[in-house]
Design an enzyme around this catalytic site. Structure first.
Site, PDB file in Angstrom:
ATOM      1  CG  HIS A  95      19.984  30.199 -14.426  1.00  0.00           C
ATOM      2  ND1 HIS A  95      19.187  29.845 -15.216  1.00  0.00           N
ATOM      3  CD2 HIS A  95      20.043  29.862 -13.237  1.00  0.00           C
ATOM      4  CE1 HIS A  95      18.338  29.215 -14.345  1.00  0.00           C
ATOM      5  NE2 HIS A  95      18.958  29.149 -13.086  1.00  0.00           N
ATOM      6  CE1 TYR A  96      27.264  34.425 -10.681  1.00  0.00           C
ATOM      7  CE2 TYR A  96      25.091  34.937 -10.206  1.00  0.00           C
ATOM      8  CZ  TYR A  96      26.079  34.505  -9.705  1.00  0.00           C
ATOM      9  OH  TYR A  96      26.712  34.404  -8.358  1.00  0.00           O
TER      10      TYR A  96
END
Length: 580
Positions: A515-516
């Site tokens: 989920h960067y």
């Protein structure tokens, strides 16, 4: 082929499924007449909008803009259709383990030492992820300055095609009830909404276990208004910089699979634009390669500076994930993320189970689990010691384990935010290569405390009555975290007396949940209309603009954003035409 081959071909024509010798394959692609290989593209072409990146935001954006404009969407990867590892729930981790040059998943390792992946396929990260679908919270929507009514309409537009209610079988039901026993209340049932408590969320896997991706949203497109080019890798954005005028983006240079260069330009018109939707790594990387970024850094790579923007590549963040493997005395179903506990402690609790998360090494490569050396998701050694040699050693160690050692599931925690962040820089000027990225996991003490709080909730879930039939009664959480038994994941480096504190556990076992975000953040690199500061004719619309990861899992909001901004841009276009 045997006497029945002709009948199988007739059946295939009717059903879209092709079967030979008992092996069936889904149809290669929907009837997308606008999708082509980049090798077929003209050397020079003109469009109203050029979108770089056919991923989770790029596909809905392109489908929307095509309703009233000529749109080019270029994607560096290929088609997801026909790839069973992408399509089928039970083999989803195989793509993450595939490190070949043609893999839809391109592995990268952050400077923190954590293995990660970026998508290289039409549909983007929605082709690689664990499928959980959930909206952002109302506070997130307000902070972003979005119109609430249009946000809801845009989510609904997405959900009609890709979102489903998951089947709740025994393991996920036990996990849900364990969260409730642990005090993660109230129970909110099945909902896409982001609200405190325990809920069953959506999934992009249908009832048959088949994945639906952002590429499916191209069904909304106007075929006459859209061209999609696959295996088209953008090299740079082309700017006009005559006189004292602000630089204006007016084209994109890209290469096809044969290495041949093509140029796509914006046709005449003040409303026409280029949009970057290349993701949290790709969008800031391409801005820098095109001369928009920190001037000193660009000059060190002999890149002509178009606009000195020191905030490009800043604010990179990745939500740290920590997982506890819970071996089960009885068989468990294969499930990906279906239930989430949204706590008030700054952490989210999720779970997954089955052989796709813990398959024995005697299985075929596609059966290896998400949390395994093959995918780079393992905690045998701390992050910066996860070398190729360590991966090989861990893989060999797994081969000595029995099938029972892989029976069970994972309960994971992801912290909200996070507060810790880092930066992205170019390694070289090759757009095919990964940039250097640092996330600075647990740099802020609040993040580390949230992880500890999350592991504490996991302990309560494991010890709950609801979860008891999936737990060996003699295994405490401390026994799991300091595993001396033969289980594949919780094999931790020992500190001092051989025990591990929860703080040390968090640091040693940190992994990514993919989920960067960041690198082209809202109000720093782009304005509230997602236009890039300092230049004209250029927007960034994807997760690189986020300050925080929306909701518990971001894909729904990234798809929504593509639709949302597409509608806004078209409304601007139509309004301008009427005023003229």
């Amino acid at each position: 082929m045997g006497s029945g081959w002709w009948w199988r071909l007739i059946t295939a024509a009717l059903t879209g499924i092709l079967c030979f010798h008992g092996v069936c394959q889904a149809q290669i692609a929907p009837n997308y007449t606008f999708v082509h290989q980049a090798t077929s593209a003209a050397p020079v072409s003109y469009y109203d909008y050029i979108i770089v990146g056919g991923g989770t935001s790029g596909c809905p954006l392109a489908a929307t803009l095509s309703q009233n404009a000529r749109v080019l969407l270029i994607e560096r990867g290929g088609s997801p259709y026909g790839n069973q590892n992408i399509t089928n729930l039970g083999s989803f981790s195989a793509t993450l383990a595939d490190t070949s040059p043609s893999s839809p998943s391109q592995r990268f390792i952050s400077e923190d030492g954590v293995f990660n992946a970026r998508a290289r396929v039409l549909g983007g990260g929605s082709c690689l992820n664990a499928g959980f679908y959930t909206r952002a919270g109302t506070d997130y929507v307000k902070a972003a300055g979005w119109d609430g009514a249009l946000v809801n309409q845009s989510y609904q537009w997405v959900e009609k095609v890709v979102a489903f209610e998951p089947p709740m079988l025994q393991w996920q039901s036990a996990f849900r009830n364990g969260l409730l026993e642990a005090g993660i209340l109230p129970y909110n049932g099945f909902t896409y909404d982001h609200i405190y408590g325990t809920k069953v969320g959506g999934t992009i896997f249908d009832r048959d276990g088949h994945r639906h991706t952002a590429a499916d949203l191209l069904k909304y497109a106007n075929p006459k208004g859209l061209t999609v080019l696959l295996h088209a890798t953008a090299q740079s954005i082309l700017f006009r910089t005559e006189g004292k005028l602000r630089p204006r983006a007016h084209g994109v240079l890209f290469k096809d699979a044969a290495g041949v260069e093509h140029r796509a330009y914006l046709s005449k018109g003040s409303m026409n634009e280029i949009v970057l939707s290349a993701g949290a790594l790709g969008s800031p990387q391409l801005l820098m390669l095109s001369g928009v970024g920190p001037a000193q850094h660009l000059r060190s790579h002999n890149i002509k500076v178009i606009f000195d923007q020191p905030l490009v590549g800043q604010g990179m963040a990745d939500n740290p994930m920590n997982a506890v493997f819970t071996p089960s005395p009885i068989p468990v179903e294969i499930s990906l993320i279906q239930v989430v506990g949204i706590t008030r402690l700054g952490t989210y609790i999720e779970a997954a189970s089955g052989s796709n998360f813990g398959s024995p090494p005697s299985a075929t490569p596609r059966d290896f689990g998400m949390f395994s050396p093959q995918t780079g998701q393992f905690s045998v050694v701390p992050p910066k010691q996860r070398t190729p040699e360590a991966i090989a050693k861990a893989t060999e160690a797994m081969k000595a384990l029995s099938n029972e050692a892989f029976r069970g599931g994972f309960i994971i925690e992801k912290i909200i935010g996070p507060l810790s962040s880092g930066h992205l820089q170019l390694r070289n000027t090759n757009p095919e290569d990964n940039p250097s990225v640092t996330f600075n996991y647990f740099q802020k003490p609040e993040d580390l405390q949230r992880c500890v709080d999350g592991i504490t909730v996991i302990e309560k879930v494991i010890q709950s009555k609801a979860f008891s039939k999936f737990r060996y009664p003699y295994l405490s959480l401390q026994a799991l975290l300091n595993m001396t038994l033969n289980f594949p994941v919780n094999l931790l480096p020992k500190h001092g007396n051989g025990s591990t504190s929860l703080e040390q556990f968090c640091k040693d076992t940190v992994m990514t949940i993919w989920h960067y975000h960041g690198g082209c953040q809202l109000d720093r690199v782009v304005d509230r209309n997602y236009k890039v500061f300092g230049v004209d004719g250029l927007r960034v619309i994807d997760g690189s603009t986020f300050h925080d990861s929306p909701g518990t899992n971001p894909q729904a909001t990234v798809m929504m954003l593509g639709r949302y901004m597409g509608v806004k841009i078209l409304n601007e276009r139509l309004g301008r035409k009427r005023s003229n």
